[in-house]
Design a protein around this motif. Sequence first.
Motif, PDB file in Angstrom:
ATOM      1  N   VAL A  93      -2.281 -26.223 -21.285  1.00 55.55           N
ATOM      2  CA  VAL A  93      -0.808 -26.046 -22.335  1.00 55.55           C
ATOM      3  C   VAL A  93      -1.221 -25.447 -23.739  1.00 55.55           C
ATOM      4  CG1 VAL A  93       1.002 -27.274 -23.284  1.00 55.55           C
ATOM      5  CG2 VAL A  93      -0.148 -28.345 -21.425  1.00 55.55           C
ATOM      6  N   VAL A  97       3.281 -21.954 -22.980  1.00 54.94           N
ATOM      7  CA  VAL A  97       3.422 -22.869 -21.904  1.00 54.94           C
ATOM      8  C   VAL A  97       4.246 -24.131 -22.691  1.00 54.94           C
ATOM      9  CG1 VAL A  97       2.870 -24.795 -20.460  1.00 54.94           C
ATOM     10  CG2 VAL A  97       1.746 -22.319 -20.204  1.00 54.94           C
ATOM     11  N   VAL A 101       8.211 -25.257 -22.118  1.00 55.94           N
ATOM     12  CA  VAL A 101       8.662 -26.624 -21.521  1.00 55.94           C
ATOM     13  C   VAL A 101       9.573 -27.168 -22.531  1.00 55.94           C
ATOM     14  CG1 VAL A 101       7.530 -28.746 -21.079  1.00 55.94           C
ATOM     15  CG2 VAL A 101       6.475 -26.750 -20.266  1.00 55.94           C
ATOM     16  N   GLU A 104      12.991 -25.723 -22.619  1.00 61.54           N
ATOM     17  CA  GLU A 104      13.962 -26.126 -21.464  1.00 61.54           C
ATOM     18  C   GLU A 104      14.371 -27.612 -21.463  1.00 61.54           C
ATOM     19  OE1 GLU A 104      15.138 -24.045 -19.453  1.00 61.54           O
ATOM     20  OE2 GLU A 104      14.072 -22.147 -20.070  1.00 61.54           O
ATOM     21  N   LEU A 105      13.252 -28.558 -21.969  1.00 62.36           N
ATOM     22  CA  LEU A 105      13.777 -29.814 -21.556  1.00 62.36           C
ATOM     23  C   LEU A 105      13.960 -30.600 -23.032  1.00 62.36           C
ATOM     24  CD1 LEU A 105      10.400 -30.822 -19.781  1.00 62.36           C
ATOM     25  CD2 LEU A 105      12.649 -30.012 -18.740  1.00 62.36           C
ATOM     26  N   LEU A 121      12.568 -32.901 -13.308  1.00 62.61           N
ATOM     27  CA  LEU A 121      12.073 -31.401 -12.998  1.00 62.61           C
ATOM     28  C   LEU A 121      11.926 -31.076 -11.470  1.00 62.61           C
ATOM     29  CD1 LEU A 121       9.194 -31.846 -15.561  1.00 62.61           C
ATOM     30  CD2 LEU A 121      10.889 -30.211 -15.664  1.00 62.61           C
ATOM     31  N   ALA A 147      10.793 -24.758 -16.531  1.00 64.56           N
ATOM     32  CA  ALA A 147       9.856 -25.744 -16.901  1.00 64.56           C
ATOM     33  C   ALA A 147       8.868 -26.290 -15.688  1.00 64.56           C
ATOM     34  CB  ALA A 147      10.708 -26.954 -17.280  1.00 64.56           C
ATOM     35  N   ARG A 148       9.461 -26.330 -14.450  1.00 64.60           N
ATOM     36  CA  ARG A 148       8.528 -26.554 -13.559  1.00 64.60           C
ATOM     37  C   ARG A 148       7.425 -25.753 -13.183  1.00 64.60           C
ATOM     38  NH1 ARG A 148      12.323 -27.831  -9.939  1.00 64.60           N
ATOM     39  NH2 ARG A 148      12.206 -25.631  -9.049  1.00 64.60           N
ATOM     40  N   LEU A 150       6.302 -23.209 -15.413  1.00 64.26           N
ATOM     41  CA  LEU A 150       5.323 -23.449 -16.474  1.00 64.26           C
ATOM     42  C   LEU A 150       4.280 -24.551 -16.157  1.00 64.26           C
ATOM     43  CD1 LEU A 150       7.634 -22.716 -19.368  1.00 64.26           C
ATOM     44  CD2 LEU A 150       5.880 -21.299 -18.546  1.00 64.26           C
ATOM     45  N   LEU A 151       4.791 -25.742 -15.945  1.00 64.37           N
ATOM     46  CA  LEU A 151       3.483 -26.654 -15.732  1.00 64.37           C
ATOM     47  C   LEU A 151       2.843 -26.578 -14.451  1.00 64.37           C
ATOM     48  CD1 LEU A 151       6.282 -29.811 -15.959  1.00 64.37           C
ATOM     49  CD2 LEU A 151       4.374 -29.329 -17.635  1.00 64.37           C
ATOM     50  N   ILE A 216       3.421 -33.994 -17.004  1.00 57.71           N
ATOM     51  CA  ILE A 216       4.467 -34.069 -17.736  1.00 57.71           C
ATOM     52  C   ILE A 216       4.590 -35.696 -18.197  1.00 57.71           C
ATOM     53  CG2 ILE A 216       6.027 -34.694 -15.655  1.00 57.71           C
ATOM     54  CD1 ILE A 216       6.881 -32.498 -18.799  1.00 57.71           C
TER      55      ILE A 216
END
Length: 242
Positions: A93, A97, A101, A104-105, A121, A147-148, A150-151, A216
Motif C-alpha cells: 500500500v 494505492v 482506496v 473511493e471509500l 467492495l 478500490a477493489r 487497487l487492493l 481491507i
Amino acid sequence: MKDLKDAKYQLKALLLRNNINYAGTANWSLKHLRWLTELVLPHPAQQIVLQEFIQTINERMDRLERLDNELSHHVYQWRYYPVVKAIQAMRGVRLLVATGVVAELGDLTRFDHPRKLMSYLGLVPSEHSSGGKRHIGAITKCGNGRARRLLVEGAHSYRYAANISTELQKRQESLPKQIVDIAWKAQLRLCKRYKKLINKGKHYNLVVTAIAREMIAYIWAIAKQIVLSPINPKLRLSRVPA
C-alpha cells in the motif's frame, strides 16, 4: 492508467498483425521504446500509424507522471491524509494505492465491522442456494470496482516472505506503534496465507483476491485506530465534512 494501457494494446495489436515480436524481456522499458522507433513496417500508412501510437504512449506516460506529481503535492492538504499516511504502513500500500482506496471509500470507520466493508467492495463469495443445497461461487464484484482493483494490485506483494524493506520502514517512521504492529501482524498472516493457498493448488487469481479481502480488514483497523487514538493528535482524523 487505463488510457495508457489501451494505447499499448493498440500498438501491440498492430505489431501482431505484422508478425513482429520483441525479443527482449522488459516491455515498455527505454530499450523497448528505442526498438519501436527503429521498426520499419511494410506500408507507409502503417508506419504513420506506428509513429502515432508511439507518440500517444509517450504523451500518456508524461501525463501520468504529471498527475502523480500533482497528487503527491495536494494529498498532504487533504483532510483524509492522516489515514492515507497511516495505511501506508501496510505492505503493498504505497501512496497511490492508499490515496485511491481512501478517495473511493471515504471514512472507513462508517462500517461498524470489516465484513461489511468487504461486502461493499464485492470481495465476498457469492452464494447460490436452493432447498437444502448451498453453493459458494466467485466474488460478487457488486461494490466499488476501482478500490477493489487497487487492493488486488497491492495483494500481489504478499507472494514474498514477510520482511520490512527499507522503503516500508521509511513509510512507517513517525507512525504510532499500534499502527506499525497492526501492519506487521497483517504481513505475517497474509504472507503465510498466500503460501498456504498456493500450496493447496488454488488458482493464482483466487489467492490474490483472498489476500485483498483480508487486506481491507487490516486497513479498516488502522483507520479506526487513527480516528480513536489519542497518541498522536497530528494523525487524528478531523470530523469536519470533506
